[in-house]
Design a protein around this motif. Structure first.
Motif, PDB file in Angstrom:
ATOM      1  N   PRO A 188       0.825  -1.213   0.000  1.00  0.00           N
ATOM      2  CA  PRO A 188       0.000   0.000   0.000  1.00  0.00           C
ATOM      3  C   PRO A 188       0.856   1.259   0.000  1.00  0.00           C
ATOM      4  O   PRO A 188       1.967   1.266   0.535  1.00  0.00           O
ATOM      5  N   VAL A 189       0.328   2.326  -0.578  1.00  0.00           N
ATOM      6  CA  VAL A 189       1.121   3.517  -0.867  1.00  0.00           C
ATOM      7  C   VAL A 189       0.518   4.757  -0.216  1.00  0.00           C
ATOM      8  O   VAL A 189      -0.682   5.010  -0.335  1.00  0.00           O
ATOM      9  N   VAL A 190       1.389   5.528   0.439  1.00  0.00           N
ATOM     10  CA  VAL A 190       1.085   6.912   0.809  1.00  0.00           C
ATOM     11  C   VAL A 190       2.019   7.774  -0.022  1.00  0.00           C
ATOM     12  O   VAL A 190       3.241   7.691   0.119  1.00  0.00           O
ATOM     13  N   ALA A 191       1.461   8.586  -0.900  1.00  0.00           N
ATOM     14  CA  ALA A 191       2.269   9.460  -1.746  1.00  0.00           C
ATOM     15  C   ALA A 191       1.890  10.908  -1.423  1.00  0.00           C
ATOM     16  O   ALA A 191       1.699  11.264  -0.261  1.00  0.00           O
ATOM     17  N   LEU A 223      -0.044  16.624  -9.127  1.00  0.00           N
ATOM     18  CA  LEU A 223      -0.857  16.439 -10.327  1.00  0.00           C
ATOM     19  C   LEU A 223      -0.458  15.179 -11.085  1.00  0.00           C
ATOM     20  O   LEU A 223      -1.307  14.443 -11.587  1.00  0.00           O
ATOM     21  N   VAL A 224       0.848  14.931 -11.156  1.00  0.00           N
ATOM     22  CA  VAL A 224       1.316  13.779 -11.921  1.00  0.00           C
ATOM     23  C   VAL A 224       0.887  12.475 -11.267  1.00  0.00           C
ATOM     24  O   VAL A 224       0.587  11.497 -11.957  1.00  0.00           O
ATOM     25  N   PHE A 225       0.820  12.419  -9.934  1.00  0.00           N
ATOM     26  CA  PHE A 225       0.330  11.210  -9.269  1.00  0.00           C
ATOM     27  C   PHE A 225      -1.165  11.031  -9.512  1.00  0.00           C
ATOM     28  O   PHE A 225      -1.650   9.907  -9.688  1.00  0.00           O
ATOM     29  N   ARG A 226      -1.897  12.141  -9.520  1.00  0.00           N
ATOM     30  CA  ARG A 226      -3.348  12.038  -9.669  1.00  0.00           C
ATOM     31  C   ARG A 226      -3.762  11.610 -11.078  1.00  0.00           C
ATOM     32  O   ARG A 226      -4.932  11.307 -11.305  1.00  0.00           O
ATOM     33  N   GLU A 227      -2.814  11.574 -11.992  1.00  0.00           N
ATOM     34  CA  GLU A 227      -3.135  11.040 -13.316  1.00  0.00           C
ATOM     35  C   GLU A 227      -3.381   9.543 -13.275  1.00  0.00           C
ATOM     36  O   GLU A 227      -4.118   9.002 -14.099  1.00  0.00           O
ATOM     37  N   HIS A 228      -2.732   8.852 -12.317  1.00  0.00           N
ATOM     38  CA  HIS A 228      -2.895   7.402 -12.294  1.00  0.00           C
ATOM     39  C   HIS A 228      -3.225   6.839 -10.916  1.00  0.00           C
ATOM     40  O   HIS A 228      -3.447   5.639 -10.781  1.00  0.00           O
ATOM     41  N   LEU A 229      -3.266   7.687  -9.885  1.00  0.00           N
ATOM     42  CA  LEU A 229      -3.653   7.256  -8.545  1.00  0.00           C
ATOM     43  C   LEU A 229      -4.886   8.031  -8.101  1.00  0.00           C
ATOM     44  O   LEU A 229      -5.057   9.194  -8.453  1.00  0.00           O
ATOM     45  N   ASP A 256      -6.835   3.668  -4.404  1.00  0.00           N
ATOM     46  CA  ASP A 256      -5.674   2.792  -4.541  1.00  0.00           C
ATOM     47  C   ASP A 256      -4.432   3.350  -3.849  1.00  0.00           C
ATOM     48  O   ASP A 256      -3.360   2.754  -3.914  1.00  0.00           O
ATOM     49  N   ALA A 257      -4.560   4.507  -3.189  1.00  0.00           N
ATOM     50  CA  ALA A 257      -3.450   5.105  -2.437  1.00  0.00           C
ATOM     51  C   ALA A 257      -4.019   6.207  -1.556  1.00  0.00           C
ATOM     52  O   ALA A 257      -5.168   6.645  -1.754  1.00  0.00           O
ATOM     53  N   LEU A 258      -3.229   6.656  -0.595  1.00  0.00           N
ATOM     54  CA  LEU A 258      -3.567   7.859   0.159  1.00  0.00           C
ATOM     55  C   LEU A 258      -2.679   8.984  -0.352  1.00  0.00           C
ATOM     56  O   LEU A 258      -1.454   8.817  -0.462  1.00  0.00           O
ATOM     57  N   LEU A 259      -3.280  10.141  -0.647  1.00  0.00           N
ATOM     58  CA  LEU A 259      -2.559  11.253  -1.268  1.00  0.00           C
ATOM     59  C   LEU A 259      -2.767  12.528  -0.455  1.00  0.00           C
ATOM     60  O   LEU A 259      -3.554  13.406  -0.843  1.00  0.00           O
TER      61      LEU A 259
END
Length: 400
Positions: free
Chosen positions: A294-297, A301-307, A312-315
């Motif tokens: 599991p991912v915390v990023a 904007l670039v992460f929100r293109e695919h997360l 599927d992740a916490l942002l």
């Protein structure tokens, strides 16, 4: 495998062989192209590749680091690559550079030889350089190539806005075979947060440390792998570690790893802690998700293109220590959340394959082979490499 007559011969060019995102991308792409029957050859600065590859390659010894400035290393690296490329430029139809040094070298080699090759550049991201030679290297390496590729919509928009360049988006990929045999690692007997990419500003390391200071009651440990960079982040690293010690946060540095060792840490970790402040794509997050971590990023904007946050992740917001701490606390205390995000993450990551990336690149190569390369004038030429004091002639390359 496609069977295209006179398929263009491609050189993939990079300034480094350390396992940073751009080089990991280059190797994954190169191997997929090679498997698909594309004539491709990797040319990079370095003594050895960080892993074994199924890809024809030539390594050019890189610049000396001791006793040299960043400017000297930059110019020396460009010159070494340009010399190696010029010597064998007739072997290629497309020079595909993966960074600004490689692009500058490709442009210089074409200018010196007059060879009818196309120069293609993948701009993984745009750095906040302050060294004048790197600032200019980066600018020319974006505006001078015949075509520019990016791996995200965000960077396509930035290149259009800031450089007037119409870039083409190509996908990134993950090769799970790289992580098929995880090595045993010294897993701490505590909740393990994994950081990948070393201690440096754009990885948001200080934000992770300050967030962890708010979680001392849960007693997690923060293990950071990787760290090789062309730039020198030693002052930032020393300040970050000093702050961690002052706040009572345990940070363990593991350094540069083999794929098996990295797989071992991915397997040992409970959560990926990846609060970057800037990324070209964030391949580490996709790797972790593909492996069920599991991912915390951060909500780049670039992460929100695919997360997608909480899917599927916490942002948490970029650079927000309090929000990052809250997200990490949720991950540490809610096992069902970790399981839900890990399951969704595997689905998201499955959409990123090197086979898809290779096919997109092959379409670009085929299109380029049908068009004449740009005729370079003085103002479009690559960064020229003036004599660097004390620099010896570039050593001969060695081929594999």
């Amino acid at each position: 495998m496609r069977n295209i007559v006179n398929e263009p011969r491609v050189a993939l060019i990079g300034h480094s062989t350390t396992p940073r995102g751009g080089h990991v991308h280059t190797l994954g792409l190169g191997e997929a192209l090679h498997r698909a029957g594309q004539p491709v050859h990797l040319i990079a600065l370095g003594e050895r590749l960080y892993r074994e590859v199924d890809l024809p390659h030539t390594l050019v010894p890189g610049p000396r680091r001791e006793g040299t400035t960043l400017t000297e290393r930059t110019l020396d690296g460009i010159e070494r690559l340009a010399t190696a490329l010029a010597e064998r430029i007739d072997e290629f139809d497309v020079l595909h550079a993966q960074d600004c040094l490689a692009a500058s070298a490709a442009l210089a080699a074409r200018e010196r030889t007059g060879a009818p090759v196309t120069v293609l550049r993948t701009a993984h991201h745009v750095d906040d350089f302050t060294t004048p030679v790197l600032v200019e290297c980066q600018r020319r390496a974006i505006v001078a190539p015949d075509r520019v590729l990016v791996v995200s919509h965000m960077w396509r928009d930035i290149l259009a806005r800031d450089f007037g360049v119409d870039a083409t988006i190509v996908p990134n990929g993950v090769d799970l075979a790289r992580f098929a045999r995880p090595a045993a690692v010294p897993k701490p007997d505590r909740f393990l947060l994994l950081g990948v990419g070393g201690i440096e500003p754009r990885k948001g390391t200080v934000h992770a440390i300050r967030a962890l200071a708010r979680l001392r009651d849960l007693d997690p440990v923060f293990v950071i792998v990787g760290g090789h960079s062309f730039q020198d982040f030693a002052p930032y690293r020393e300040a970050a570690l000093a702050e961690a010690a002052a706040l009572g946060v345990e940070v363990r540095e593991v350094g540069t790893l083999t794929d098996a060792e990295l797989a071992g840490w991915y397997e040992a970790a409970d959560v990926l802690c990846y609060p970057s402040t800037a990324e070209g794509f964030g391949l580490v997050a996709i790797e972790a998700m593909a492996l069920g971590l599991p991912v915390v990023a951060s909500d780049l904007l670039v992460f929100r293109e695919h997360l997608t946050h909480d899917v599927d992740a916490l942002l948490p917001p970029v650079g927000n220590d309090v929000a990052l701490a809250a997200a990490l606390r949720r991950m540490i205390t809610e096992a069902d959340l970790r399981e839900r995000l890990a399951a969704a993450g595997r689905v998201t990551a499955a959409g990123f394959t090197w086979e898809n990336s290779a096919e997109a690149h092959r379409r670009v190569y085929a299109d380029l082979s049908e068009r004449p390369s740009r005729s370079l004038g003085v103002n479009d030429s690559a960064v020229r490499s003036p004599e660097v004091p004390g620099r010896a002639s570039a050593p001969a390359a060695h081929q594999h």
